[in-house]
Design a protein around this motif. Structure first.
Motif, PDB file in Angstrom:
ATOM      1  N   ARG A 124     -22.098  10.217 -26.743  1.00  0.00           N
ATOM      2  CA  ARG A 124     -22.365  10.778 -28.073  1.00  0.00           C
ATOM      3  C   ARG A 124     -23.327   9.901 -28.864  1.00  0.00           C
ATOM      4  NH1 ARG A 124     -21.443  15.620 -26.488  1.00  0.00           N
ATOM      5  NH2 ARG A 124     -19.247  16.091 -26.018  1.00  0.00           N
ATOM      6  N   LEU A 125     -23.246   8.597 -28.686  1.00  0.00           N
ATOM      7  CA  LEU A 125     -24.204   7.706 -29.342  1.00  0.00           C
ATOM      8  C   LEU A 125     -25.609   7.941 -28.804  1.00  0.00           C
ATOM      9  CD1 LEU A 125     -22.067   4.443 -29.354  1.00  0.00           C
ATOM     10  CD2 LEU A 125     -22.918   5.613 -31.398  1.00  0.00           C
ATOM     11  N   GLN A 126     -25.700   8.207 -27.525  1.00  0.00           N
ATOM     12  CA  GLN A 126     -26.998   8.525 -26.930  1.00  0.00           C
ATOM     13  C   GLN A 126     -27.614   9.753 -27.581  1.00  0.00           C
ATOM     14  OE1 GLN A 126     -28.359  11.715 -25.040  1.00  0.00           O
ATOM     15  NE2 GLN A 126     -26.723  11.147 -23.628  1.00  0.00           N
ATOM     16  N   GLU A 127     -26.785  10.726 -27.930  1.00  0.00           N
ATOM     17  CA  GLU A 127     -27.290  11.973 -28.513  1.00  0.00           C
ATOM     18  C   GLU A 127     -27.930  11.774 -29.883  1.00  0.00           C
ATOM     19  OE1 GLU A 127     -23.973  14.604 -28.518  1.00  0.00           O
ATOM     20  OE2 GLU A 127     -23.997  14.919 -26.340  1.00  0.00           O
ATOM     21  N   ILE A 128     -27.501  10.731 -30.620  1.00  0.00           N
ATOM     22  CA  ILE A 128     -28.086  10.517 -31.948  1.00  0.00           C
ATOM     23  C   ILE A 128     -29.173   9.433 -31.934  1.00  0.00           C
ATOM     24  CG2 ILE A 128     -25.973  11.270 -33.088  1.00  0.00           C
ATOM     25  CD1 ILE A 128     -25.397   8.367 -33.791  1.00  0.00           C
ATOM     26  N   ALA A 129     -29.454   8.879 -30.757  1.00  0.00           N
ATOM     27  CA  ALA A 129     -30.541   7.904 -30.648  1.00  0.00           C
ATOM     28  C   ALA A 129     -31.876   8.644 -30.706  1.00  0.00           C
ATOM     29  CB  ALA A 129     -30.431   7.134 -29.336  1.00  0.00           C
ATOM     30  N   ARG A 130     -32.875   7.982 -31.250  1.00  0.00           N
ATOM     31  CA  ARG A 130     -34.218   8.557 -31.286  1.00  0.00           C
ATOM     32  C   ARG A 130     -34.899   8.344 -29.941  1.00  0.00           C
ATOM     33  NH1 ARG A 130     -35.667   5.830 -37.110  1.00  0.00           N
ATOM     34  NH2 ARG A 130     -34.504   7.303 -38.429  1.00  0.00           N
ATOM     35  N   PRO A 131     -35.861   9.204 -29.586  1.00  0.00           N
ATOM     36  CA  PRO A 131     -36.586   9.013 -28.324  1.00  0.00           C
ATOM     37  C   PRO A 131     -37.198   7.613 -28.240  1.00  0.00           C
ATOM     38  CG  PRO A 131     -37.075  11.172 -29.230  1.00  0.00           C
ATOM     39  CD  PRO A 131     -36.280  10.447 -30.280  1.00  0.00           C
ATOM     40  N   GLY A 132     -36.982   6.952 -27.106  1.00  0.00           N
ATOM     41  CA  GLY A 132     -37.530   5.620 -26.912  1.00  0.00           C
ATOM     42  C   GLY A 132     -36.671   4.517 -27.495  1.00  0.00           C
ATOM     43  N   GLU A 133     -35.527   4.861 -28.081  1.00  0.00           N
ATOM     44  CA  GLU A 133     -34.675   3.857 -28.715  1.00  0.00           C
ATOM     45  C   GLU A 133     -33.273   3.884 -28.111  1.00  0.00           C
ATOM     46  OE1 GLU A 133     -34.702   4.333 -32.934  1.00  0.00           O
ATOM     47  OE2 GLU A 133     -36.839   3.888 -33.118  1.00  0.00           O
ATOM     48  N   LEU A 134     -32.416   2.987 -28.627  1.00  0.00           N
ATOM     49  CA  LEU A 134     -31.019   3.039 -28.243  1.00  0.00           C
ATOM     50  C   LEU A 134     -30.144   2.957 -29.477  1.00  0.00           C
ATOM     51  CD1 LEU A 134     -29.836  -0.438 -27.095  1.00  0.00           C
ATOM     52  CD2 LEU A 134     -32.257   0.047 -27.027  1.00  0.00           C
ATOM     53  N   CYS A 135     -28.966   3.539 -29.369  1.00  0.00           N
ATOM     54  CA  CYS A 135     -27.991   3.544 -30.453  1.00  0.00           C
ATOM     55  C   CYS A 135     -26.732   2.876 -29.918  1.00  0.00           C
ATOM     56  CB  CYS A 135     -27.701   4.972 -30.899  1.00  0.00           C
ATOM     57  SG  CYS A 135     -26.697   5.086 -32.390  1.00  0.00           S
ATOM     58  N   ILE A 136     -26.236   1.858 -30.644  1.00  0.00           N
ATOM     59  CA  ILE A 136     -25.080   1.115 -30.177  1.00  0.00           C
ATOM     60  C   ILE A 136     -23.940   1.228 -31.181  1.00  0.00           C
ATOM     61  CG2 ILE A 136     -26.606  -0.494 -28.983  1.00  0.00           C
ATOM     62  CD1 ILE A 136     -25.923  -2.585 -31.106  1.00  0.00           C
ATOM     63  N   SER A 137     -22.729   1.016 -30.714  1.00  0.00           N
ATOM     64  CA  SER A 137     -21.558   1.065 -31.589  1.00  0.00           C
ATOM     65  C   SER A 137     -21.344  -0.293 -32.258  1.00  0.00           C
ATOM     66  CB  SER A 137     -20.308   1.439 -30.785  1.00  0.00           C
ATOM     67  OG  SER A 137     -20.028   0.449 -29.803  1.00  0.00           O
ATOM     68  N   GLY A 138     -20.519  -0.291 -33.304  1.00  0.00           N
ATOM     69  CA  GLY A 138     -20.203  -1.532 -33.988  1.00  0.00           C
ATOM     70  C   GLY A 138     -19.527  -2.542 -33.079  1.00  0.00           C
ATOM     71  N   SER A 139     -18.705  -2.062 -32.143  1.00  0.00           N
ATOM     72  CA  SER A 139     -18.033  -2.971 -31.210  1.00  0.00           C
ATOM     73  C   SER A 139     -19.034  -3.694 -30.319  1.00  0.00           C
ATOM     74  CB  SER A 139     -17.019  -2.200 -30.352  1.00  0.00           C
ATOM     75  OG  SER A 139     -17.655  -1.194 -29.585  1.00  0.00           O
ATOM     76  N   VAL A 140     -20.134  -3.019 -30.008  1.00  0.00           N
ATOM     77  CA  VAL A 140     -21.184  -3.648 -29.206  1.00  0.00           C
ATOM     78  C   VAL A 140     -21.920  -4.703 -30.031  1.00  0.00           C
ATOM     79  CG1 VAL A 140     -23.395  -3.267 -28.037  1.00  0.00           C
ATOM     80  CG2 VAL A 140     -21.496  -1.679 -27.670  1.00  0.00           C
ATOM     81  N   LEU A 141     -22.268  -4.346 -31.271  1.00  0.00           N
ATOM     82  CA  LEU A 141     -22.986  -5.291 -32.122  1.00  0.00           C
ATOM     83  C   LEU A 141     -22.169  -6.561 -32.357  1.00  0.00           C
ATOM     84  CD1 LEU A 141     -25.638  -5.657 -33.665  1.00  0.00           C
ATOM     85  CD2 LEU A 141     -24.497  -4.786 -35.698  1.00  0.00           C
ATOM     86  N   ASP A 142     -20.849  -6.409 -32.477  1.00  0.00           N
ATOM     87  CA  ASP A 142     -19.983  -7.574 -32.649  1.00  0.00           C
ATOM     88  C   ASP A 142     -20.165  -8.578 -31.511  1.00  0.00           C
ATOM     89  OD1 ASP A 142     -18.891  -6.617 -34.973  1.00  0.00           O
ATOM     90  OD2 ASP A 142     -17.084  -5.812 -34.041  1.00  0.00           O
ATOM     91  N   GLN A 143     -20.408  -8.072 -30.311  1.00  0.00           N
ATOM     92  CA  GLN A 143     -20.498  -8.929 -29.133  1.00  0.00           C
ATOM     93  C   GLN A 143     -21.892  -9.508 -28.915  1.00  0.00           C
ATOM     94  OE1 GLN A 143     -17.728  -9.780 -27.403  1.00  0.00           O
ATOM     95  NE2 GLN A 143     -16.693  -8.566 -28.984  1.00  0.00           N
ATOM     96  N   VAL A 144     -22.945  -8.792 -29.332  1.00  0.00           N
ATOM     97  CA  VAL A 144     -24.304  -9.251 -29.022  1.00  0.00           C
ATOM     98  C   VAL A 144     -24.938 -10.067 -30.137  1.00  0.00           C
ATOM     99  CG1 VAL A 144     -24.659  -7.258 -27.521  1.00  0.00           C
ATOM    100  CG2 VAL A 144     -25.469  -7.162 -29.877  1.00  0.00           C
ATOM    101  N   LYS A 145     -24.309 -10.123 -31.304  1.00  0.00           N
ATOM    102  CA  LYS A 145     -24.895 -10.896 -32.394  1.00  0.00           C
ATOM    103  C   LYS A 145     -25.032 -12.358 -31.983  1.00  0.00           C
ATOM    104  CE  LYS A 145     -20.393 -11.454 -34.669  1.00  0.00           C
ATOM    105  NZ  LYS A 145     -19.609 -11.179 -35.888  1.00  0.00           N
ATOM    106  N   ASP A 146     -26.173 -12.921 -32.364  1.00  0.00           N
ATOM    107  CA  ASP A 146     -26.512 -14.310 -32.036  1.00  0.00           C
ATOM    108  C   ASP A 146     -26.795 -14.525 -30.558  1.00  0.00           C
ATOM    109  OD1 ASP A 146     -26.110 -15.076 -34.718  1.00  0.00           O
ATOM    110  OD2 ASP A 146     -23.973 -15.399 -34.358  1.00  0.00           O
ATOM    111  N   LYS A 147     -26.743 -13.465 -29.769  1.00  0.00           N
ATOM    112  CA  LYS A 147     -27.001 -13.610 -28.330  1.00  0.00           C
ATOM    113  C   LYS A 147     -28.252 -12.860 -27.890  1.00  0.00           C
ATOM    114  CE  LYS A 147     -22.093 -14.187 -27.155  1.00  0.00           C
ATOM    115  NZ  LYS A 147     -21.490 -13.874 -28.450  1.00  0.00           N
ATOM    116  N   ILE A 148     -28.628 -11.833 -28.638  1.00  0.00           N
ATOM    117  CA  ILE A 148     -29.832 -11.063 -28.323  1.00  0.00           C
ATOM    118  C   ILE A 148     -30.715 -11.014 -29.559  1.00  0.00           C
ATOM    119  CG2 ILE A 148     -30.716  -8.753 -27.796  1.00  0.00           C
ATOM    120  CD1 ILE A 148     -28.421  -8.337 -25.936  1.00  0.00           C
ATOM    121  N   GLU A 149     -31.967 -11.403 -29.391  1.00  0.00           N
ATOM    122  CA  GLU A 149     -32.901 -11.418 -30.517  1.00  0.00           C
ATOM    123  C   GLU A 149     -33.554 -10.040 -30.657  1.00  0.00           C
ATOM    124  OE1 GLU A 149     -35.669 -14.573 -30.215  1.00  0.00           O
ATOM    125  OE2 GLU A 149     -34.154 -16.152 -30.234  1.00  0.00           O
ATOM    126  N   HIS A 150     -32.878  -9.187 -31.375  1.00  0.00           N
ATOM    127  CA  HIS A 150     -33.417  -7.845 -31.625  1.00  0.00           C
ATOM    128  C   HIS A 150     -32.759  -7.292 -32.872  1.00  0.00           C
ATOM    129  CE1 HIS A 150     -35.376  -4.064 -30.587  1.00  0.00           C
ATOM    130  NE2 HIS A 150     -34.278  -3.484 -31.014  1.00  0.00           N
TER     131      HIS A 150
END
Length: 243
Positions: A124-150
């Motif tokens: 369902r997150l994929q369905e609201i992503a724009r073409p060429g982009e990605l949409c992630i959940s809050g649980s994902v952002l919690d894990q990647v903060k400070d680990k991925i520069e984006h």
């Protein structure tokens, strides 16, 4: 004998080909050949590099499992960047673009397949992503903060199809060209006038708070209080914005 069910936490990536039916109608042979190259070559190689597993191909998309959210997001960003570079060289052809959703959640493994809310939310997150982009959940952002520069833009709690509870979602700032785009703030101002929510940034509506706080400093106490309520909108699932 029924296959055993294994329950575990995993990062799920859902990839969809934008406008697949139209691409097939216009040039079926070329579309299938290019998708075969992308799925079996580029995507499979990057998934393996990031310790993932392609669960299945649905013709117009892929379902992928990763052991960590960091692996999943890093892979998804690389896929979009490489795809943009490859498609830029296909002058005169219909461009193939991916939408990607990434979620971290509980899944059930039966044989080689995976099921559960963790999988459904990624789709369902994929369905609201724009073409060429990605949409992630809050649980994902919690894990990647400070680990991925984006940078990721907070788009609030979203009511996703067939998902009971609203899901906090964030969009990448990649465009279909693989470049970083200037995100749009909520509700009326551009994020250039405020800091976008980034990996490592605030998870409680930073865009909303910064945009509104700048407006409210110069207005009446009553309106300042109303702005404060709006700035905290994202904390309350009941205020979720429908798709």
């Amino acid at each position: 004998m029924p296959k055993p069910k294994i329950r575990k936490l995993a990062a799920i990536v859902s990839i969809d080909v934008v406008g697949y039916s139209g691409l097939m109608q216009r040039d079926e042979a070329d579309t299938l050949a290019r998708l075969g190259t992308y799925f079996d070559g580029i995507v499979s190689r990057l998934v393996s590099t990031h310790n993932g597993r392609v669960v299945k191909s649905m013709g117009d998309g892929l379902l992928i499992e990763f052991p960590t959210a960091v692996d999943a997001v890093a892979c998804a960003l690389e896929v979009q960047t490489v795809m943009a570079e490859r498609e830029a060289n296909n002058a005169g052809k219909q461009k193939i673009t991916f939408r990607i959703g990434v979620n971290l959640g509980d899944i059930v493994v039966i044989g080689d397949d995976i099921f559960g809310d963790g999988v459904n939310q990624a789709s369902r997150l994929q369905e609201i992503a724009r073409p060429g982009e990605l949409c992630i959940s809050g649980s994902v952002l919690d894990q990647v903060k400070d680990k991925i520069e984006h940078s990721f833009v907070d788009i609030g709690h979203r009511k996703l199809k067939n998902i009971v509870q609203p899901v906090r979602a964030y969009r990448s700032t990649l465009t279909a060209s693989g470049e970083e785009a200037k995100p749009i703030g909520w509700p009326f101002l551009t994020a250039a006038k405020s800091e976008p929510v980034t990996a490592g940034g605030c998870l409680c509506g930073a865009i909303r708070y910064q945009v509104w706080s700048r407006i409210c400093r110069k207005v009446s106490p009553w309106f300042r209080n109303e702005c404060w309520n709006l700035s905290n909108w994202a904390r309350f699932p009941s205020a979720a914005a429908p798709i």
